[in-house]
Design a protein around this motif. Structure first.
Motif, mmCIF file in Angstrom:
data_model
loop_
_atom_site.group_PDB
_atom_site.id
_atom_site.type_symbol
_atom_site.label_atom_id
_atom_site.label_comp_id
_atom_site.label_asym_id
_atom_site.label_seq_id
_atom_site.Cartn_x
_atom_site.Cartn_y
_atom_site.Cartn_z
ATOM 1 N N THR A 79 -9.567 64.437 -47.651
ATOM 2 C CA THR A 79 -8.995 63.106 -47.878
ATOM 3 C C THR A 79 -9.460 62.536 -49.206
ATOM 4 N N GLY A 80 -10.732 62.773 -49.530
ATOM 5 C CA GLY A 80 -11.291 62.226 -50.765
ATOM 6 C C GLY A 80 -10.726 62.834 -52.031
ATOM 7 N N ILE A 81 -10.391 64.126 -51.985
ATOM 8 C CA ILE A 81 -9.955 64.807 -53.208
ATOM 9 C C ILE A 81 -8.440 64.969 -53.320
ATOM 10 N N SER A 82 -7.722 64.732 -52.232
ATOM 11 C CA SER A 82 -6.292 65.051 -52.216
ATOM 12 C C SER A 82 -5.482 64.213 -53.201
ATOM 13 N N LYS A 83 -5.966 63.017 -53.543
ATOM 14 C CA LYS A 83 -5.215 62.141 -54.446
ATOM 15 C C LYS A 83 -5.629 62.286 -55.903
ATOM 16 N N ASP A 84 -6.604 63.150 -56.173
ATOM 17 C CA ASP A 84 -7.073 63.323 -57.550
ATOM 18 C C ASP A 84 -6.290 64.452 -58.215
ATOM 19 N N ASP A 85 -5.544 64.114 -59.255
ATOM 20 C CA ASP A 85 -4.681 65.098 -59.917
ATOM 21 C C ASP A 85 -5.463 66.129 -60.716
ATOM 22 N N LYS A 86 -6.677 65.802 -61.162
ATOM 23 C CA LYS A 86 -7.455 66.756 -61.948
ATOM 24 C C LYS A 86 -7.957 67.908 -61.086
ATOM 25 N N ILE A 87 -8.221 67.634 -59.833
ATOM 26 C CA ILE A 87 -8.634 68.683 -58.896
ATOM 27 C C ILE A 87 -7.379 69.355 -58.362
ATOM 28 N N THR A 88 -7.198 70.617 -58.734
ATOM 29 C CA THR A 88 -5.945 71.312 -58.392
ATOM 30 C C THR A 88 -6.107 72.345 -57.287
ATOM 31 N N CYS A 89 -7.339 72.582 -56.866
ATOM 32 C CA CYS A 89 -7.572 73.725 -55.974
ATOM 33 C C CYS A 89 -8.659 73.418 -54.950
ATOM 34 N N ILE A 90 -8.452 73.854 -53.722
ATOM 35 C CA ILE A 90 -9.446 73.713 -52.656
ATOM 36 C C ILE A 90 -9.954 75.099 -52.269
ATOM 37 N N VAL A 91 -11.268 75.247 -52.263
ATOM 38 C CA VAL A 91 -11.902 76.494 -51.811
ATOM 39 C C VAL A 91 -12.319 76.304 -50.352
ATOM 40 N N ILE A 92 -11.843 77.195 -49.486
ATOM 41 C CA ILE A 92 -12.058 77.040 -48.053
ATOM 42 C C ILE A 92 -13.065 78.059 -47.555
ATOM 43 N N PRO A 93 -14.267 77.628 -47.180
ATOM 44 C CA PRO A 93 -15.257 78.570 -46.645
ATOM 45 C C PRO A 93 -14.887 78.996 -45.228
ATOM 46 N N LYS A 94 -15.307 80.197 -44.876
ATOM 47 C CA LYS A 94 -15.115 80.694 -43.506
ATOM 48 C C LYS A 94 -13.663 80.569 -43.045
ATOM 49 N N ALA A 95 -12.737 80.895 -43.942
ATOM 50 C CA ALA A 95 -11.315 80.858 -43.587
ATOM 51 C C ALA A 95 -11.023 81.892 -42.507
ATOM 52 N N GLU A 96 -10.241 81.494 -41.501
ATOM 53 C CA GLU A 96 -9.997 82.403 -40.380
ATOM 54 C C GLU A 96 -8.535 82.482 -39.946
ATOM 55 N N ASN A 97 -7.696 81.549 -40.412
ATOM 56 C CA ASN A 97 -6.315 81.514 -39.961
ATOM 57 C C ASN A 97 -5.387 81.123 -41.115
ATOM 58 N N ASP A 98 -4.077 81.126 -40.827
ATOM 59 C CA ASP A 98 -3.078 80.686 -41.798
ATOM 60 C C ASP A 98 -3.436 79.287 -42.312
ATOM 61 N N LEU A 99 -3.376 79.124 -43.629
ATOM 62 C CA LEU A 99 -3.791 77.866 -44.262
ATOM 63 C C LEU A 99 -2.628 77.093 -44.878
ATOM 64 N N SER A 100 -1.414 77.501 -44.580
ATOM 65 C CA SER A 100 -0.251 76.861 -45.196
ATOM 66 C C SER A 100 -0.232 75.358 -44.958
ATOM 67 N N PHE A 101 -0.684 74.917 -43.798
ATOM 68 C CA PHE A 101 -0.679 73.489 -43.478
ATOM 69 C C PHE A 101 -1.478 72.674 -44.486
ATOM 70 N N LEU A 102 -2.556 73.263 -44.987
ATOM 71 C CA LEU A 102 -3.427 72.541 -45.916
ATOM 72 C C LEU A 102 -2.753 72.368 -47.278
ATOM 73 N N HIS A 103 -2.052 73.391 -47.729
ATOM 74 C CA HIS A 103 -1.300 73.284 -48.981
ATOM 75 C C HIS A 103 -0.175 72.267 -48.845
ATOM 76 N N LYS A 104 0.523 72.291 -47.730
ATOM 77 C CA LYS A 104 1.627 71.356 -47.514
ATOM 78 C C LYS A 104 1.121 69.915 -47.437
ATOM 79 N N ALA A 105 -0.054 69.726 -46.851
ATOM 80 C CA ALA A 105 -0.592 68.373 -46.682
ATOM 81 C C ALA A 105 -1.152 67.791 -47.970
ATOM 82 N N THR A 106 -1.684 68.651 -48.847
ATOM 83 C CA THR A 106 -2.381 68.152 -50.040
ATOM 84 C C THR A 106 -1.669 68.455 -51.345
#
Length: 269
Positions: A79-106
């Protein structure tokens, strides 16, 4: 986007965040996970957003490693970083499943880290998620999850080959893991060279002393560039003459070599 070196920077350290703008890392990964104690998470988020807006980052890729998606802190991070245009990428630790929802949301690009047994067996679903641009892994967390020995998994060729294979299959960047022995720069260089031979395009780094080595190793050498130019010229000439394969320096050169040569030149540019 070139990702020869991805530097982890603790999001709780104003000094290190400010210092990172002077460094030559292709990507900066501000770390809200392991580098920040639980009691300092909120303060780190506020500091990070303030400094990202305040400082000039040039053309660097700015990423944030959020907390595990199994934890409430991750949603506060996102929530804190999703509105910042300079931050273009999220690194997800311990990824275990499809992450498409996160790209669509942010709207942010994603770099999953394979660090658990479930993540390893689900790696194909993870990497082909919408918005994923690169993938890396953590040997320490992975060995803990598998109940194995860290020193063995640090050098495990199966894991390394699996990750780069899936990355290539879905056209995303394979970025090699961090190297913890900060005094052993020769060992770091060897690991970079081995990763490059496997097909990795860059290295995640944890200290400024590692950046120049990673940038050097994962950039095409002068010899590679010269070879690529000769292959492209010779192959395209042969194609105009109706040849599918040619002979160059007494070696067979076909379309595969041509594609490799083109990739080297494209990387350079």
């Amino acid at each position: 986007m070139i990702r020869r070196s991805q530097l982890y920077v603790p999001a709780i350290s104003e000094k290190m965040i400010r210092k990172s703008i002077e460094l030559k890392a292709d990507s900066i990964i501000f770390d809200l996970e392991d580098a920040v104690p639980p009691e300092d998470k909120e303060r780190a988020r506020e500091l990070l957003i303030k400094l990202v807006k305040e400082l000039d980052w040039g053309k660097r890729e700015l990423c944030v490693r959020v907390n595990s998606l199994q934890l409430l802190d991750s949603y506060k991070d996102i929530t804190g970083i999703s509105k910042d245009d300079k931050i273009t990428c999220i690194v997800i630790p311990k990824a275990e499943n499809d992450l498409s929802f996160l790209h669509k949301a942010t709207g942010k690009y994603l770099i999953p880290l394979i660090e658990t047994a479930k993540g390893l067996v689900n790696i194909e679903d993870i990497v082909r998620s919408e918005g994923v641009v690169a993938v890396s892994y953590g040997a320490a967390d992975l060995s803990l999850s598998l109940g194995g020995d860290y020193n063995f998994y640090e050098k495990n060729e199966y894991v390394k080959t699996l990750i780069v294979s899936v990355a290539r299959a879905y056209d995303v960047d394979a970025i090699d893991k961090v190297y913890f022995d900060l005094k052993n720069l020769d060992g770091f260089r060897r690991e970079c060279e081995e990763a490059k031979k496997l097909g990795y395009l860059g290295k995640q780094v944890i200290h400024p002393s590692q950046i120049d080595i990673a940038n050097e190793v994962f950039s095409p050498s002068k010899e590679e560039i010269e070879w690529a130019k000769r292959v492209i010229e010779a192959y395209e000439k042969g194609k105009r003459e109706g040849k599918g394969a040619i002979r160059l320096d007494d070696k067979l050169v076909d379309y595969v070599h041509y594609k490799i040569a083109k990739r080297i030149i494209e990387f350079q540019s």
